[in-house]
Write an enzyme that holds these catalytic residues in place. Structure first.
Site, PDB file in Angstrom:
ATOM      1  N   SER A 146       0.849  -1.196   0.000  1.00 18.07           N
ATOM      2  CA  SER A 146       0.000   0.000   0.000  1.00 18.07           C
ATOM      3  C   SER A 146       0.879   1.239   0.000  1.00 18.07           C
ATOM      4  CB  SER A 146      -0.890   0.013   1.246  1.00 18.07           C
ATOM      5  OG  SER A 146      -1.541   1.266   1.388  1.00 18.07           O
ATOM      6  N   TYR A 159      -2.269  -0.844   9.826  1.00 22.81           N
ATOM      7  CA  TYR A 159      -2.276  -1.338   8.449  1.00 22.81           C
ATOM      8  C   TYR A 159      -1.011  -0.913   7.710  1.00 22.81           C
ATOM      9  CZ  TYR A 159      -3.947  -2.094   3.662  1.00 22.81           C
ATOM     10  OH  TYR A 159      -4.077  -2.500   2.351  1.00 22.81           O
TER      11      TYR A 159
END
Length: 254
Positions: A146, A159
């Site tokens: 990400s 995350y």
């Protein structure tokens, strides 16, 4: 002289980026295995679309945080492949399956942290470990990360941090598997319009506008912006790329 058709396994391939990646990989002439967590109908639709492209495809149910199920899953995949190809091996493993977590540090629970670690780190680590004996020499591993592993946005501490760990893990995979000519790379999407995270980027106009405003190419990403990058890494043209992070974010936070 015919060459053996290559096979790619895409976790979380029934929707979003996984679905797009599976279809783009099939368009490269590669047969595809996908996994889905709960929605068999969505998975079956992807299989039909891949078969319409003239490629072989099959879907299996898999929860990537249920590590105890991995041995049976790898055996089921191997049995299917041996029966249909004469070999238990695959060529590419795309670790895509995942879930979102948006929570401030002050409100994040231990259970939430454990879930993200299990799904996004331990799941990738142990599923790859289980498949390593069955990845052909010259094959590849692609881990989905990400943009949040490069830049920080409030609410994504766990995350983003775990995805950063995946990126380092990928370098270790590239180093240790190099003698087998197995490549390991990361594709790191920016903000994408899918149902990931409850569809925040797609459905929340303020969020979408914010993303467009910080992105050099002036919009949020789409699944079509990512799947082709993953598929490229499954081709001979990417044969000299390993241990690398490719961010496909349209230039977020440059």
């Amino acid at each position: 002289m015919s060459t053996k058709t290559k096979i790619a396994l895409v976790t979380g391939g029934s929707r979003g980026l996984g679905r797009n990646s599976a279809i783009k990989i099939a368009q490269k002439g590669i047969d595809v295995i996908i996994t889905y967590r709960s929605n068999k109908e969505e998975a079956d639709a992807v299989i039909s679309e891949i078969q319409d492209l003239g490629r072989k495809a099959i879907a299996y149910q898999l929860d990537t945080k249920d590590f105890k199920s991995f041995d049976a899953f790898v055996k089921n995949v191997g049995d299917h492949l041996e029966e249909n190809t004469g070999s238990r091996n695959i060529d590419f493993l795309i670790n895509n399956a995942g879930t979102a977590l948006y929570a401030p540090i002050t409100e994040t629970t231990e259970e939430q942290v454990d879930d993200i670690i299990d799904i996004h780190f331990k799941g990738i680590f142990f599923l790859t470990q289980k498949f390593l004996p069955f990845i052909n020499e010259g094959g590849g591993i692609i881990n989905i990360s990400s943009g949040l592993a490069r830049f920080a946005l409030p609410g994504s501490s766990v995350y983003g941090s775990i995805k950063a760990g995946v990126e380092m893990l990928t370098k270790y995979m590239a180093k240790e598997l190099g003698p087998r000519k197995i490549r390991a790379n990361v594709v790191a999407p920016g903000a994408i319009e899918t149902d990931f995270g409850g569809g925040r980027v797609r459905d929340n106009k303020d969020m979408n506008d914010m993303v467009a405003g910080i992105t050099a190419l002036g919009r949020a990403g789409l699944p079509d912006d990512i799947g082709g990058v993953v598929a490229f890494l499954c081709t001979d043209e990417a044969g000299w790329i390993t241990g690398q992070r490719i961010e496909a974010s349209g230039g977020m936070f440059l």
